[in-house]
Design an enzyme around this catalytic site. Structure first.
Site, mmCIF file in Angstrom:
data_model
loop_
_atom_site.group_PDB
_atom_site.id
_atom_site.type_symbol
_atom_site.label_atom_id
_atom_site.label_comp_id
_atom_site.label_asym_id
_atom_site.label_seq_id
_atom_site.Cartn_x
_atom_site.Cartn_y
_atom_site.Cartn_z
ATOM 1 N N ASP A 33 0.843 -1.286 0.592
ATOM 2 C CA ASP A 33 0.046 0.344 -0.109
ATOM 3 C C ASP A 33 0.435 1.207 -0.221
ATOM 4 O O ASP A 33 0.292 2.087 0.353
ATOM 5 C CB ASP A 33 -0.777 0.024 0.655
ATOM 6 N N LYS A 69 4.314 1.478 15.944
ATOM 7 C CA LYS A 69 3.742 2.123 16.835
ATOM 8 C C LYS A 69 3.308 2.433 18.549
ATOM 9 O O LYS A 69 2.231 1.879 19.068
ATOM 10 C CB LYS A 69 2.221 1.933 16.099
ATOM 11 N N ASP A 99 2.413 6.100 2.565
ATOM 12 C CA ASP A 99 1.444 4.703 2.692
ATOM 13 C C ASP A 99 -0.398 5.011 2.124
ATOM 14 O O ASP A 99 -0.932 6.580 2.800
ATOM 15 C CB ASP A 99 1.760 4.363 4.039
HETATM 16 N N1 GDD Z 1 -1.602 -11.366 2.556
HETATM 17 C C1 GDD Z 1 -1.003 -9.994 3.729
HETATM 18 N N2 GDD Z 1 -1.756 -11.042 4.774
HETATM 19 N N3 GDD Z 1 -1.010 -9.534 4.039
HETATM 20 C C2 GDD Z 1 -1.811 -8.804 4.570
HETATM 21 C C3 GDD Z 1 -2.019 -9.043 5.917
HETATM 22 C C4 GDD Z 1 -2.491 -10.016 6.365
HETATM 23 O O1 GDD Z 1 -2.552 -10.921 7.276
HETATM 24 N N4 GDD Z 1 -2.010 -7.506 6.887
HETATM 25 C C5 GDD Z 1 -1.836 -7.172 6.249
HETATM 26 N N5 GDD Z 1 -1.401 -7.222 4.817
HETATM 27 C C6 GDD Z 1 -0.838 -6.376 3.639
HETATM 28 C C7 GDD Z 1 -1.550 -5.144 4.073
HETATM 29 O O2 GDD Z 1 -2.347 -5.093 2.821
HETATM 30 C C8 GDD Z 1 -1.046 -4.124 3.753
HETATM 31 O O3 GDD Z 1 0.080 -4.164 2.124
HETATM 32 C C9 GDD Z 1 1.005 -4.340 4.342
HETATM 33 O O4 GDD Z 1 0.643 -5.462 4.493
HETATM 34 C C10 GDD Z 1 0.716 -3.402 5.978
HETATM 35 O O5 GDD Z 1 -0.400 -3.859 6.197
HETATM 36 P P1 GDD Z 1 -0.626 -2.310 7.169
HETATM 37 O O6 GDD Z 1 -2.048 -2.800 7.541
HETATM 38 O O7 GDD Z 1 -1.090 -1.383 5.483
HETATM 39 O O8 GDD Z 1 -0.134 -1.827 7.815
HETATM 40 P P2 GDD Z 1 0.440 -0.684 8.731
HETATM 41 O O9 GDD Z 1 0.692 0.710 7.350
HETATM 42 O O10 GDD Z 1 -0.674 -0.326 9.955
HETATM 43 O O11 GDD Z 1 2.097 -0.688 9.273
HETATM 44 C C11 GDD Z 1 3.303 -1.024 8.296
HETATM 45 O O12 GDD Z 1 3.294 -0.382 6.921
HETATM 46 C C12 GDD Z 1 3.972 1.374 7.859
HETATM 47 C C13 GDD Z 1 4.459 1.768 6.465
HETATM 48 O O13 GDD Z 1 3.436 2.193 5.656
HETATM 49 C C14 GDD Z 1 4.133 -1.673 9.102
HETATM 50 O O14 GDD Z 1 5.642 -2.283 8.170
HETATM 51 C C15 GDD Z 1 4.760 -0.039 9.945
HETATM 52 O O15 GDD Z 1 5.789 -1.072 9.859
HETATM 53 C C16 GDD Z 1 5.145 0.633 8.616
HETATM 54 O O16 GDD Z 1 6.040 1.856 8.945
HETATM 55 MG MG MG Z 2 -0.539 0.811 5.570
#
Ligand code: GDD
Ligand code: MG
Length: 348
Positions: free
Chosen positions: A107, A158, A215
């Protein structure tokens, strides 16, 4: 090079948009979001993409198919959400992963230099290298302080309280196979909360990335990414914009209306006489009547905005909803798919 793209999250923070379209293929500036990521990966020598999907995965496969330019696309579908690291273990157990590969959060819109990240990874002999990017507000990210030689000193996902650095995890990793065996099989596992914290001092490095990174997982950031693409603040292969910095899709009828600045209309939209659409995104088949005002909003597929209605800043109208004549959707409101806002009503 091979890249596994994590694209299985539910996109909760982008609801109601993600109730009808999975986040990875949500249109951004008129194109399925992941096509920007696939372009970027391809520029950095990735020939094989593995898309890790769960939620609404059929939708992703239907839109992206099995090829993107010269890149092949494979799908690994999980029956239960496996978190961020679990899907990597699953792909490995299915025999799909090479000795070295990339893992990307699916994303992010970015043009950071993956080639330089891979070069640093080789130079240091790391087991895992994480791209780190500087942001103003670290609270919704993984904060990653490093030593002068790039070694990661902590991984703070976080966590509340003052952050020791403004460098956060950008979700772009170079991994060696040895990292995969650290991921327990057949359950949800988080890179950020389990795997990386356990690797401190054991070959975990940060790469200081520069360039554009966002993001797109909230409505605010989705719109910000849209404006940045329209204004060429991020490298992309977007077609030329019109004189208002907008992109109007094929088959749109907008004569008599003012479109722009900084708007995106999907295919087959119509906007009636004396209406204004500015800094807004209309997905496909949206109809806006006459004398309407739509500013800084997102209207999902098939939305109807009837004569004289208004949709204000950061309002998100779900697919197929109707904003009846003379009504007003106040700033920040989210309208669920298919709902009807009655004529003359004011919703907030
Ligand atoms: N296949 C799969 N299965 N993908 C997943 C799952 C799952 O269960 N859960 C989350 N994802 C994918 C989401 O679609 C996304 O592309 C990515 O993993 C990260 O998940 P998010 O839910 O968007 O996490 P975030 O944005 O809160 O935090 C993450 O991204 C940040 C940067 O944008 C973490 O990696 C943070 O450390 C990072 O800073
Ligand atoms: Mg994200």
């Amino acid at each position: 090079m091979q890249a596994l793209v994590l694209a299985g999250g539910e996109g909760t923070r982008l609801r109601p948009l993600t109730l009808s379209v999975p986040k990875p293929v949500m249109p951004l500036a008129g194109r399925p979001f992941l096509t920007f990521m696939l372009d970027w990966l391809s520029e950095h020598g990735v020939e094989e993409a593995i898309l890790s999907c769960g939620f609404l995965s059929d939708g992703v496969e239907k839109v992206l198919g099995h090829r993107h330019g010269s890149m092949t696309i494979e799908y690994v579908v999980e029956s239960e959400p496996l978190g961020t690291a679990g899907p990597v273990r699953l792909a490995h157990d299915r025999g799909l992963l090479a000795d070295r590969f990339l893992v990307l959060n699916g994303d992010a819109l970015t043009d950071l230099d993956l080639t330089a990240e891979i070069a640093q990874h080789e130079r240091t002999g790391a087991a895992a290298t994480l791209a780190l990017i500087a942001v103003d507000d670290t609270s919704s990210y993984g904060v990653v302080p490093t030593a002068a030689d790039g070694r990661v000193e902590a991984f703070l996902e976080k966590s509340p309280g003052p952050a020791p650095t403004n460098r956060i995890n950008a979700g772009a990793y170079v991994l060696e196979r040895e990292v995969v065996v650290r991921i327990p099989p057949e359950r949800a596992v988080s890179f950020e909360r389990e795997v990386f914290p356990s690797m401190i001092g054991e070959g975990l490095y940060g790469y200081m990335a520069a360039g554009y990174w966002i993001d797109i997982g909230t409505p605010e950031r989705y719109l910000e990414a849209t404006y940045d693409l329209l204004a060429d603040r991020v490298r992309s292969t977007l077609p030329p914009r019109d004189e208002t910095g907008s992109l109007v899709g094929e088959g749109c009828i907008t004569s008599g209306a003012r479109i722009g600045p900084m708007s995106v209309l999907g295919r087959h939209c119509s906007v009636g006489d004396e209406s204004v659409v500015e800094r807004s995104v209309l997905l496909d088949d949206v109809r806006v009547g006459s004398e309407c005002v739509v500013t800084g909003a997102v209207l999902a597929e098939g939305v109807r905005v009837e004569d004289g209605a208004r949709v204000d800043e950061m309002a998100i109208v779900g697919a197929g909803a109707t904003v009846a004549s003379g009504s007003r959707v106040a700033a920040g409101t989210r309208i669920e798919p298919g709902v009807r806002v009655d004529a003359g009503a004011r919703v907030r």
